[in-house]
Design a protein around this motif. Structure first.
Motif, PDB file in Angstrom:
ATOM      1  N   GLU A   1       0.680  -1.315   0.013  1.00  0.00           N
ATOM      2  CA  GLU A   1      -0.070   0.139  -0.074  1.00  0.00           C
ATOM      3  C   GLU A   1       0.752   1.240  -0.056  1.00  0.00           C
TER       4      GLU A   1
ATOM      5  N   ASN B   1       2.049   4.761   1.201  1.00  0.00           N
ATOM      6  CA  ASN B   1       2.058   5.610   2.563  1.00  0.00           C
ATOM      7  C   ASN B   1       1.843   6.827   2.234  1.00  0.00           C
TER       8      ASN B   1
ATOM      9  N   TYR C   1       4.292   0.267   2.054  1.00  0.00           N
ATOM     10  CA  TYR C   1       4.753  -0.529   3.119  1.00  0.00           C
ATOM     11  C   TYR C   1       4.027  -1.902   3.026  1.00  0.00           C
TER      12      TYR C   1
ATOM     13  N   VAL D   1       1.050  -4.687   4.005  1.00  0.00           N
ATOM     14  CA  VAL D   1      -0.075  -4.723   4.975  1.00  0.00           C
ATOM     15  C   VAL D   1      -0.626  -6.053   5.125  1.00  0.00           C
TER      16      VAL D   1
ATOM     17  N   ARG E   1      -4.179  -7.662   6.801  1.00  0.00           N
ATOM     18  CA  ARG E   1      -5.549  -6.967   7.159  1.00  0.00           C
ATOM     19  C   ARG E   1      -6.027  -8.302   7.730  1.00  0.00           C
TER      20      ARG E   1
ATOM     21  N   GLN F   1       0.711  -2.947   9.689  1.00  0.00           N
ATOM     22  CA  GLN F   1       1.393  -2.229   8.561  1.00  0.00           C
ATOM     23  C   GLN F   1       2.990  -2.289   8.670  1.00  0.00           C
TER      24      GLN F   1
END
Length: 411
Positions: free
Chosen positions: A147, A149, A166, A168, A170, A332
């Protein structure tokens, strides 16, 4: 192991096993270390190919044979936030979210999980399984992605221009189930290590994010599990973090000496970026946050070869809590780094014992080791001065000591 009676020199060779090369993804660019405490001038940046051992710092100083580094900070070519999959089977069958997570560079060391907790829920015996889940949970590779930053600069946050991306992990609550994320090391042979991540946790209450080692119990029984955890519970205050050598409970109740709920040192909060470190060494597990000692637990420290894992999950049980429908939480991670020993026969021993001693703690550049001592001489010293803590005569001695210690712990 089958070679208990071998020479000290052979132990030094055979016991130090691991993956040789640091693994920095294409396009990544090392930046100044946010946690370096180096005060020694003249230490040389080097490569893992030039290191025959690694010395860690602080109260759990130890020696390891190998180093790995995964850097997610400059991976703009892989940025993609996949939608949450609404069907449990689609989560199980989901492919990797980008080509990096299906590349040999990644899969040689890590495996994204797609298991579910259906069998544990059917067993319905937390004293045996360690689970009192009330919600069906499915791990999915779809929940592991890169994703952008988009941080606003803050006191403890790294500038967006230096860390544009970074990784992720989830976890999200749907009406009928929880979708989660877990990566496990491909090897189950790690035996003592120092594992670190630069990370933060954000999102809804009712989730757990974690970095841990794990060895299942005999017949998956809870009472013989060997596990060291760093866990963040998103229903806890953002100043608190949990450290545990599992199991932390049994049929008689909680085992208080196995776990600590600790105020994060330095005024940090888990929703801010921080450097988390866990050192598993013979007889203890020690945790640090941004270089500050947070906790040490010697009670039931793991003894045998284990996996390394990271996850983000919830199952509606007592430990995680129950996330509200449509809620989500995120681990993250900017980078993951380890120095380690590994008992797998597939790993070739490094030649040279500890002749080229390196450090990932004294480096000014994250992920790049510095040479502390080479060929029996400390890096950065002149002929008359040695204040590094490793004298010109001490490297062979260190090698001998390491060999003797490994001889003891290997068997």
């Amino acid at each position: 192991m089958a070679f208990a009676w071998i020479t000290v020199a052979a132990v030094a060779s055979l016991s130090l096993r691991g993956v040789d090369a640091a693994t920095t993804p294409p396009g990544s660019s090392p930046t100044t270390s946010p946690y370096s405490n180096s005060t020694k001038p003249g230490l040389q940046l080097t490569t893992d190919a030039n290191c025959t051992c690694y010395r860690t710092n602080s109260s759990t100083a130890n020696y390891f044979s190998h180093h790995s580094f995964f850097d997610f900070r400059s991976m703009g070519q892989y940025v993609h936030t996949p939608p949450i999959l609404q069907d449990s089977q689609a989560n199980i069958n989901a492919p990797a979210t980008n080509t990096f997570f299906s590349s040999n560079n990644w899969t040689n060391m890590w495996t994204a999980q797609n298991w579910d907790n259906g069998a544990l829920m059917k067993a319905n015996n937390s004293d045996v399984t360690g689970s009192d889940a009330t919600l069906y949970m499915v791990n999915s590779p779809n929940n592991i992605y890169i994703e952008h930053n988009s941080d606003v600069l803050g006191k403890r946050e790294v500038a967006t221009r230096d860390t544009p991306t970074y990784m992720v992990m989830r976890t999200a609550r749907l009406n009928a189930f929880q979708t989660s994320a877990e990566i496990e090391s491909s090897s189950t042979g790690y035996r003592f290590l120092s594992v670190r991540m630069y990370a933060r946790t954000i999102g809804a209450p009712g989730a757990i994010t974690a970095m841990f080692t794990y060895r299942p119990g005999v017949n998956n029984a809870l009472n013989s599990v060997q596990e060291s955890d760093l866990e963040i519970r998103t229903r806890d205050p953002p100043t608190r973090v949990q450290f545990t050598n599992q199991p932390s409970w049994n049929a008689d109740g909680d085992i208080p000496q196995a776990t600590r709920n600790v105020t994060i040192p330095g005024g940090n909060r888990w929703n801010d970026w921080a450097h988390y470190r866990m050192d598993w060494t013979p007889g203890s597990t020690t945790w640090y946050v941004d270089g500050q000692l947070a906790s040490t637990i010697t009670f039931q420290a793991p003894r045998d070869a284990s996996q390394v894992m990271f996850n983000s999950w919830s199952d509606g049980g007592t430990w995680s809590g129950n996330m509200s429908t449509n809620g989500a939480a995120f681990l993250q991670i900017q980078w993951i780094e380890m120095v380690f020993n590994n008992t797998d026969a597939a790993y070739m021993p490094k030649p040279g014992g500890c002749t080229n001693m390196c450090s990932i703690d004294e480096t000014p550049v994250t992920g790049t080791p510095v040479l502390v001592a080479s060929g029996g001489r400390s890096s950065g010293d002149d002929d008359d001065d040695d204040d590094s803590g490793v004298s010109a005569l001490s490297v062979p001695v260190v090698t001998l000591v390491v060999a003797l210690v490994l001889c003891f712990i290997q068997f």
